[in-house]
Design an enzyme around this catalytic site. Structure first.
Site, PDB file in Angstrom:
ATOM      1  N   ARG A   1      -7.706   0.160  -1.331  1.00 27.33           N
ATOM      2  CA  ARG A   1      -7.388  -0.853  -2.339  1.00 27.33           C
ATOM      3  C   ARG A   1      -7.886  -0.483  -3.745  1.00 27.33           C
ATOM      4  NH1 ARG A   1      -4.534  -1.877   1.382  1.00 27.33           N
ATOM      5  NH2 ARG A   1      -4.298  -3.890   2.425  1.00 27.33           N
TER       6      ARG A   1
ATOM      7  N   SER B   1      -3.535 -11.324   0.207  1.00 26.10           N
ATOM      8  CA  SER B   1      -4.906 -11.337   0.727  1.00 26.10           C
ATOM      9  C   SER B   1      -5.901 -11.562  -0.404  1.00 26.10           C
ATOM     10  CB  SER B   1      -5.208 -10.012   1.429  1.00 26.10           C
ATOM     11  OG  SER B   1      -4.389  -9.841   2.563  1.00 26.10           O
TER      12      SER B   1
ATOM     13  N   GLU C   1     -10.075  -8.942  -3.382  1.00 26.74           N
ATOM     14  CA  GLU C   1      -8.896  -8.079  -3.507  1.00 26.74           C
ATOM     15  C   GLU C   1      -8.033  -8.546  -4.676  1.00 26.74           C
ATOM     16  OE1 GLU C   1      -5.086  -6.673  -0.815  1.00 26.74           O
ATOM     17  OE2 GLU C   1      -7.067  -6.774   0.100  1.00 26.74           O
TER      18      GLU C   1
END
Length: 310
Positions: free
Chosen positions: A167, A216, A298
């Site tokens: 990520r 998310s 995130e």
């Protein structure tokens, strides 16, 4: 703000950003720039006062803009930056091309980028976040990117230079990514289409796709998969530690952790950015107290709170 360079695209002072994010929250940017083409973008950045911050924004699928807005020139790419060209197993996609569209067009040509089909957002954001699902990631297929530096220079960087990891990536500060070159396995077009339909059905069954969310909320806790990569096929999932802390459905104002998937934060209607961020921090604090695990955001949070939220 200082006088801005003349452009062929569109400059909008004080543009409210709430309508440009999936969560529909946030205050105004100092200015929004929508460049006409690559040259327009390059010329603008080259001429812009180097003391002025810039912030590239995609389709806002993974973003909270705080209620006080953003003290920067926000750059949003549109037409001219969303093309998709396919040659054999190689796909060149503009940064503004939607992930789902790239997956569909690639599948039609027998190129397997099916993992992109259910990822919200556009290619620029997918590169920046090394987006992935079902065990596949941008790092697996990305060959290179073209970007414009804060100084207006058009550059090509290899995937290795971006240091893609779970990520995250290392794009140069202030750079605007304009396209990505991907290379993927070949497959049967009909089989690829069928796989994407199955993925969509699975997503709709397990995620609140009808609600206003940003995907998310938190990264999965640090760990490694059986392949040795830190990724989202880890055994330890963010939603599980949130559930274990009793936070499924938790809410503050109009912000709520989804009852359907507890790692999805939703705006039930009228939520402020402050409420969304406060709920996220409440979840992080409670999970830590319950399990000793520190969840990492995130969703990107940018900008300033309102004066009365300081």
């Amino acid at each position: 703000m200082t006088d801005l360079p003349t452009v062929r695209g569109k400059l909008t002072a004080g543009r409210d950003l709430s309508g440009l994010t999936w969560l529909r929250v946030g205050g105004p940017a100092d200015c929004l720039f929508q460049p006409a083409d690559l040259d327009d973008l390059s010329d603008f950045l080259r001429a812009l006062d180097p003391n002025v911050d810039v912030f590239p924004i995609g389709v806002g699928s993974n973003l909270i803009v705080r209620d006080g807005g953003l003290r920067a020139v926000v750059i949003r790419l549109g037409r001219g930056f969303n093309t998709v060209e396919i040659n054999g197993d190689t796909v060149v996609a503009g940064a503004a091309a939607l992930d789902a569209m790239v997956a569909r067009k690639a599948a039609d040509q027998g190129v397997d980028l099916t993992f992109l089909r259910t990822i919200p957002g556009a290619i620029g954001g997918a590169v920046r976040m090394n987006a992935g699902c079902y065990g596949s990631y941008m790092a697996d297929v990305l060959q290179s990117v073209t970007l414009v530096t804060r100084q207006g220079e058009v550059r090509e960087l290899s995937a290795a230079e971006l240091n893609l990891r779970y990520r995250q990536s290392d794009l140069p500060d202030g750079a605007v990514l304009v396209s990505a070159t991907l290379k993927a396995p070949m497959g049967d077009a009909d089989e690829l289409r069928t796989r994407m339909e199955e993925q969509l059905a699975k997503r709709d069954a397990t995620q609140p796709t009808k609600d206003r969310s940003a995907g998310s909320t938190f990264r999965n806790p640090a760990g490694f998969s059986s392949t040795g990569r830190a990724d989202d096929v880890q055994d330890l999932k963010a939603w599980k530690v949130i559930d274990d802390a009793g936070l499924r459905g938790a809410s503050i104002g109009g912000a709520q952790m989804s009852e359907k998937h507890s790692n999805f934060m939703i705006n039930t209607g009228g939520a402020t950015a402050a409420e969304l961020e406060a709920l996220g921090e409440h979840v992080r604090k409670t999970v830590y107290e319950n399990s000793g695990i520190t969840l990492e955001w995130e969703i990107m949070r940018v900008g300033e709170p309102l004066d009365d939220q300081q």
